[in-house]
Enzyme design. Sequence first.
Site, PDB file in Angstrom:
ATOM      1  N   PHE A 130       2.148  11.223  -7.456  1.00 45.48           N
ATOM      2  CA  PHE A 130       0.997  10.696  -7.906  1.00 45.48           C
ATOM      3  C   PHE A 130       0.063  10.137  -6.767  1.00 45.48           C
ATOM      4  O   PHE A 130       0.687   9.114  -6.032  1.00 45.48           O
ATOM      5  CB  PHE A 130       0.937   9.754  -8.985  1.00 45.48           C
ATOM      6  N   ASP A 215       2.670   7.613   0.933  1.00 46.25           N
ATOM      7  CA  ASP A 215       1.816   6.711   0.082  1.00 46.25           C
ATOM      8  C   ASP A 215       2.804   5.565  -0.497  1.00 46.25           C
ATOM      9  O   ASP A 215       3.465   6.067  -1.346  1.00 46.25           O
ATOM     10  CB  ASP A 215       1.470   7.583  -1.069  1.00 46.25           C
ATOM     11  N   LYS A 244      -2.499  -1.943  -4.333  1.00 42.13           N
ATOM     12  CA  LYS A 244      -1.851  -2.624  -5.579  1.00 42.13           C
ATOM     13  C   LYS A 244      -1.817  -3.962  -5.258  1.00 42.13           C
ATOM     14  O   LYS A 244      -2.419  -4.872  -5.394  1.00 42.13           O
ATOM     15  CB  LYS A 244      -0.624  -1.918  -5.936  1.00 42.13           C
TER      16      LYS A 244
END
Length: 382
Positions: A130, A215, A244
């Site tokens: 993702f 990522d 994040k």
Amino acid sequence: MTTALSTNQMMPTYKPHPVSFVSGSGSTLFSEDGTAYLDMVAGIAVASVGHCHPKVVQAITQQAGRLIHTSNLYGTHPQRALAERLAGISQGKLSFFANSGAETIECALKLARKFQGGSRNGFVAATGGFHGRTFGALSATGQLAKQAPFAPVVPGFTHVPYGDSGALAAAVDENTAAVILEPIQGEAGVVVPPDGYLTEARAICDRTGTLLIFDEVQTGLGRTGYWLAAEHESVDADITCLAKTLGGGLPIGSCLARPGIAQAFEPGDHATTFGGGPVQCAAALATLDVIEGEGLLERAVVAGESLRRGLEELGEVRGRGLMVALDLGRPVAQSIADGALARGVLVNPVSSTAIRLTPPLVITDEEIDRAVQTIGEVSREV
Ligand code: PLP
């Protein structure tokens, strides 16, 4: 005095909210009616230093009173300081500041294509991976259900099974610009690859002149007990994406690239109006200070071990540090999340069979015990 807010005027991209929050502190969120909830989600791995950490709040308020926005046509001190700080944890990489995880991926993909040039424009990514919801990031995402309603996605992406270095080697060729992988897959249900997989990915890229993009939007900045999860195998990517945790809750990400690769970008190639604004950067600097000053990398390791040990008798436990999933092997994740919510504990049903736990790294031993006890009670009932 607060009143319940309706979400009727919002696009239906989320299920109706089961609860609304008005304040937070450490690992606790308080709802409109004053109920305290133990937050084992942390805004999906964002509030790593806890909610409203006083140092982050102070940095934001001080900077907001001084300067909020300049655009990237001009420099600010917090932005320069943050780039320097991030270079220090990424073996000297240069930053492009974005507003979200997905935007760091867009930057990484564009940079890889610009650096490689010509027909070397393909990407190899992993099934289940993702990377976000914008078109480039969605195209890298290896989940057909998320792509299908929006087809056609960006061409040029090949997906191979995650954790299978043979499949990766077979897919990478002279037309591959970059391989993009999560060091641990988050949204796929916290999938840890076999030991050696990241090292193999590095070797495959080195052999073929392919760039390696990690990522680390979810894994980065302490969540797994390291600044970068790839450090677990001492592997350094060419491009690393962070978001994040970085802003302590404010929207900021950084696409970090080795200087020799970053130099492929020239002024005008890529840009953002808000990315790397002074308030977000001040929040990020304070967040990194707290992670370092409060020993949160070590805390993630110790607390993560205790959380995983506590959950072991309930089902399959996956993860590293405080990035953890409990898989019951039955489609009960939503029921567990509902039951835990009713008992004042927030957990995230990451798949039909697994709940994900990504609590603040400042979580206490007592809070871990409470989470384990509650999840145990609920999972025995469902
Ligand atoms: N990459 C990974 C590994 C993620 O987990 C996420 C979000 O969950 C993203 C990218 C996208 O980040 P954002 O939602 O900030 O765009």
